[in-house]
Design a protein around this motif. Structure first.
Motif, PDB file in Angstrom:
ATOM      1  N   VAL A  45      17.683   8.005 -13.314  1.00 14.44           N
ATOM      2  CA  VAL A  45      17.549   6.883 -12.396  1.00 14.44           C
ATOM      3  C   VAL A  45      17.451   7.456 -10.985  1.00 14.44           C
ATOM      4  CG1 VAL A  45      18.547   4.731 -11.560  1.00 14.44           C
ATOM      5  CG2 VAL A  45      18.926   5.433 -13.926  1.00 14.44           C
ATOM      6  N   ALA A  46      16.517   6.937 -10.207  1.00 15.85           N
ATOM      7  CA  ALA A  46      16.326   7.419  -8.837  1.00 15.85           C
ATOM      8  C   ALA A  46      17.605   7.241  -8.032  1.00 15.85           C
ATOM      9  CB  ALA A  46      15.169   6.677  -8.178  1.00 15.85           C
ATOM     10  N   ASP A  47      17.882   8.204  -7.166  1.00 18.10           N
ATOM     11  CA  ASP A  47      19.099   8.155  -6.358  1.00 18.10           C
ATOM     12  C   ASP A  47      19.174   6.881  -5.534  1.00 18.10           C
ATOM     13  OD1 ASP A  47      19.186  11.730  -5.619  1.00 18.10           O
ATOM     14  OD2 ASP A  47      19.940  10.576  -7.330  1.00 18.10           O
ATOM     15  N   SER A  48      18.019   6.380  -5.107  1.00 17.03           N
ATOM     16  CA  SER A  48      17.996   5.215  -4.222  1.00 17.03           C
ATOM     17  C   SER A  48      18.485   3.943  -4.905  1.00 17.03           C
ATOM     18  CB  SER A  48      16.583   5.000  -3.680  1.00 17.03           C
ATOM     19  OG  SER A  48      15.670   4.804  -4.743  1.00 17.03           O
ATOM     20  N   VAL A  49      18.492   3.935  -6.241  1.00 12.26           N
ATOM     21  CA  VAL A  49      18.898   2.716  -6.956  1.00 12.26           C
ATOM     22  C   VAL A  49      19.941   2.959  -8.033  1.00 12.26           C
ATOM     23  CG1 VAL A  49      16.679   1.608  -6.518  1.00 12.26           C
ATOM     24  CG2 VAL A  49      17.009   2.919  -8.639  1.00 12.26           C
ATOM     25  N   LYS A  50      20.434   4.181  -8.172  1.00 11.10           N
ATOM     26  CA  LYS A  50      21.255   4.508  -9.340  1.00 11.10           C
ATOM     27  C   LYS A  50      22.581   3.774  -9.401  1.00 11.10           C
ATOM     28  CE  LYS A  50      22.114   8.698  -9.906  1.00 11.10           C
ATOM     29  NZ  LYS A  50      22.022  10.171  -9.961  1.00 11.10           N
ATOM     30  N   ASP A  51      23.043   3.237  -8.287  1.00 14.82           N
ATOM     31  CA  ASP A  51      24.279   2.457  -8.339  1.00 14.82           C
ATOM     32  C   ASP A  51      24.019   0.992  -8.669  1.00 14.82           C
ATOM     33  OD1 ASP A  51      24.809   1.830  -4.775  1.00 14.82           O
ATOM     34  OD2 ASP A  51      22.973   2.057  -5.954  1.00 14.82           O
ATOM     35  N   SER A 102       0.817  -1.215   0.000  1.00 16.87           N
ATOM     36  CA  SER A 102       0.000   0.000   0.000  1.00 16.87           C
ATOM     37  C   SER A 102       0.853   1.268   0.000  1.00 16.87           C
ATOM     38  CB  SER A 102      -0.916  -0.003   1.222  1.00 16.87           C
ATOM     39  OG  SER A 102      -0.137  -0.051   2.400  1.00 16.87           O
ATOM     40  N   LEU A 103       2.162   1.109  -0.151  1.00 12.27           N
ATOM     41  CA  LEU A 103       3.032   2.280  -0.154  1.00 12.27           C
ATOM     42  C   LEU A 103       2.824   3.093  -1.420  1.00 12.27           C
ATOM     43  CD1 LEU A 103       6.354   0.755   1.234  1.00 12.27           C
ATOM     44  CD2 LEU A 103       4.604   2.043   2.475  1.00 12.27           C
ATOM     45  N   ARG A 104       3.265   4.318  -1.355  1.00 14.81           N
ATOM     46  CA  ARG A 104       3.137   5.211  -2.500  1.00 14.81           C
ATOM     47  C   ARG A 104       3.964   4.703  -3.677  1.00 14.81           C
ATOM     48  NH1 ARG A 104       6.138   9.588  -4.115  1.00 14.81           N
ATOM     49  NH2 ARG A 104       7.520   9.333  -2.312  1.00 14.81           N
ATOM     50  N   ARG A 105       3.415   4.832  -4.859  1.00 19.45           N
ATOM     51  CA  ARG A 105       4.154   4.466  -6.070  1.00 19.45           C
ATOM     52  C   ARG A 105       5.341   5.405  -6.218  1.00 19.45           C
ATOM     53  NH1 ARG A 105       0.425   3.586 -11.231  1.00 19.45           N
ATOM     54  NH2 ARG A 105      -0.363   2.032  -9.762  1.00 19.45           N
ATOM     55  N   GLU A 106       6.529   4.847  -6.499  1.00 21.41           N
ATOM     56  CA  GLU A 106       7.717   5.682  -6.601  1.00 21.41           C
ATOM     57  C   GLU A 106       8.411   5.515  -7.947  1.00 21.41           C
ATOM     58  OE1 GLU A 106      10.992   4.821  -3.997  1.00 21.41           O
ATOM     59  OE2 GLU A 106      10.727   2.655  -4.126  1.00 21.41           O
ATOM     60  N   PHE A 107       8.981   6.589  -8.409  1.00 22.06           N
ATOM     61  CA  PHE A 107       9.735   6.597  -9.658  1.00 22.06           C
ATOM     62  C   PHE A 107      11.029   5.805  -9.468  1.00 22.06           C
ATOM     63  CE2 PHE A 107      11.481   8.115 -13.573  1.00 22.06           C
ATOM     64  CZ  PHE A 107      12.819   8.380 -13.326  1.00 22.06           C
ATOM     65  N   VAL A 108      11.373   4.997 -10.483  1.00 24.92           N
ATOM     66  CA  VAL A 108      12.599   4.204 -10.439  1.00 24.92           C
ATOM     67  C   VAL A 108      13.593   4.699 -11.485  1.00 24.92           C
ATOM     68  CG1 VAL A 108      13.593   1.901 -10.659  1.00 24.92           C
ATOM     69  CG2 VAL A 108      11.350   2.184  -9.581  1.00 24.92           C
TER      70      VAL A 108
END
Length: 119
Positions: A59-65, A42-48
């Motif tokens: 690319v989102a900072d949370s996954v860019k590496d 149920s979390l908010r949809r987030e850009f990847v």
């Protein structure tokens, strides 16, 4: 009508890799943008990650590496390459295509593909 279909999800162990595909019924180069999002429960949809008109990528900072996005040679699919996946990457991954017809912006979502990261 533009059709958007995601595929490639599944169960993957932590540290593994997965490649998701977003197939679009028009050429990617005719799109204003094609973006990947994810939603966990149920979390908010987030850009990847996404590709913008002209070919630039975000690319989102949370996954860019660990994640990258690219277009296939046929210009009809956008790939999301996921490396070194973590349990927190679990969720439904959705593709969104944006385009203009005249001055009107349209967008279409695919049905999503489930990614589960678990040992």
């Amino acid at each position: 009508q533009v059709q958007v279909v995601e595929s490639g999800g599944g169960l993957v162990q932590p540290g593994g890799s997965l490649r998701l595909t977003c197939a679009i019924s028009r050429s990617i180069s005719s799109m204003n943008a094609v973006n990947w999002y994810r939603q966990a429960g149920s979390l908010r949809r987030e850009f990847v990650a996404g590709i913008q008109w002209g070919g630039s990528t975000n690319v989102a900072d949370s996954v860019k590496d660990r994640f990258s996005v690219s277009v296939d040679k046929s210009d009809t699919s956008v790939f999301l390459q996921m490396n070194s996946v973590k349990p927190e990457d679990t969720g439904v991954y959705l593709c969104n295509a944006l385009w203009y017809e005249g001055d009107t912006q349209w967008d279409r979502w695919g049905q999503g593909t489930q990614v589960t990261v678990s040992s």
